[in-house]
Design an enzyme around this catalytic site. Structure first.
Site, PDB file in Angstrom:
ATOM      1  N   CYS A  79       0.830  -1.212   0.000  1.00  0.00           N
ATOM      2  CA  CYS A  79       0.000   0.000   0.000  1.00  0.00           C
ATOM      3  C   CYS A  79       0.859   1.255   0.000  1.00  0.00           C
ATOM      4  O   CYS A  79       1.548   1.535  -0.975  1.00  0.00           O
ATOM      5  CB  CYS A  79      -0.998  -0.037   1.147  1.00  0.00           C
ATOM      6  SG  CYS A  79      -2.335   1.173   0.949  1.00  0.00           S
ATOM      7  N   HIS A 188      -3.724  -4.927  -0.061  1.00  0.00           N
ATOM      8  CA  HIS A 188      -3.293  -5.422   1.249  1.00  0.00           C
ATOM      9  C   HIS A 188      -3.390  -6.947   1.280  1.00  0.00           C
ATOM     10  O   HIS A 188      -4.462  -7.489   1.552  1.00  0.00           O
ATOM     11  CB  HIS A 188      -4.185  -4.847   2.357  1.00  0.00           C
ATOM     12  CG  HIS A 188      -3.974  -3.402   2.624  1.00  0.00           C
ATOM     13  ND1 HIS A 188      -3.037  -2.944   3.531  1.00  0.00           N
ATOM     14  CD2 HIS A 188      -4.565  -2.302   2.105  1.00  0.00           C
ATOM     15  CE1 HIS A 188      -3.065  -1.626   3.569  1.00  0.00           C
ATOM     16  NE2 HIS A 188      -3.978  -1.209   2.698  1.00  0.00           N
ATOM     17  N   GLU A 190      -2.354  -8.906   3.538  1.00  0.00           N
ATOM     18  CA  GLU A 190      -2.625  -9.345   4.910  1.00  0.00           C
ATOM     19  C   GLU A 190      -4.105  -9.231   5.264  1.00  0.00           C
ATOM     20  O   GLU A 190      -4.538  -9.766   6.291  1.00  0.00           O
ATOM     21  CB  GLU A 190      -1.769  -8.537   5.894  1.00  0.00           C
ATOM     22  CG  GLU A 190      -2.249  -7.138   6.193  1.00  0.00           C
ATOM     23  CD  GLU A 190      -1.942  -6.119   5.100  1.00  0.00           C
ATOM     24  OE1 GLU A 190      -2.251  -4.924   5.302  1.00  0.00           O
ATOM     25  OE2 GLU A 190      -1.393  -6.497   4.040  1.00  0.00           O
TER      26      GLU A 190
END
Length: 210
Positions: A79, A188, A190
């Site tokens: 990001c 993202h 994660e």
């Protein structure tokens, strides 16, 4: 050990949780010695480019990231960490790290979808990623896999060979790029469920070669 760089830009806990779930040892740190002794480095972040660059310089992490790159250590930007590895960001008109030639651009305000409806900025939510170039970190990522995005700016590398994947949102923008031992995603991983965990696990097993 994987070093997660702490430069007051947030989003560290979700990255750490994902690595813990995958069984990879990590340390959240801003200490240059710990970072340079790590096996791999993750450079996450949310927020604005100008304040992020100020924090990096205050902690001396701008120099450390160049050392990581020069040492051939696998490095993953996420990001904001993807945006400020370029040379310049239109967000605040700020010079950035220059780890990969390119710049960061703002989404055009007039973007519309296929039904001629105005698209919201920032681009927020799930979207698909079209892999353009085979890379070990993107191994087994499929066209139907969706990833989570939150951003109003996107990276634009100078060299088209550095584009790893793109995503449609009014325009087709670069959502993943790579150069040597560096890989970076605008989305993202994660926060992207199984496909995101797969990508993170690929990175954690990658030796930095292409």
């Amino acid at each position: 050990m994987i070093a997660i760089i702490d430069y007051d830009a947030g989003n560290l806990t979700s990255v750490a949780r994902a690595l813990a779930h995958l069984g990879h040892a990590y340390r959240i740190t801003r200490e240059s010695g710990e970072i340079l002794q790590a096996d791999r480095v993750i450079f996450p972040g949310v927020g604005a480019a100008a304040s992020a660059m100020e924090s990096l310089k205050n902690y001396g992490l701008d120099t450390v990231l160049h050392q990581v790159m020069d040492a051939g250590m696998p490095l993953l930007g996420i990001c904001l960490g993807t945006q400020i590895i370029t040379g310049f960001s239109e967000e605040g008109d700020v010079p950035c790290l220059g780890l990969i030639p390119g710049r960061v651009r703002a989404f055009p305000a007039s973007m519309k979808d296929d039904a001629d409806r105005a698209l919201k900025i920032p681009h927020m939510g799930w979207n698909r990623v079209q892999v353009k170039r085979v890379h070990p970190v993107l191994w087994d990522i499929r066209g139907e896999d969706a990833f989570y995005f939150v951003h109003g700016y996107y990276p634009e590398p100078e060299n088209p060979d550095h584009v790893l994947a793109t995503t449609p949102y009014g325009i087709e923008f670069v959502s993943a790029m790579g150069f040597g031992n560096l890989v970076a995603t605008q989305f993202h991983p994660e926060k992207s469920g199984k496909p995101g965990l797969k990508l993170l696990d690929n990175f954690c097993r990658w030796g930095g070669e292409v």
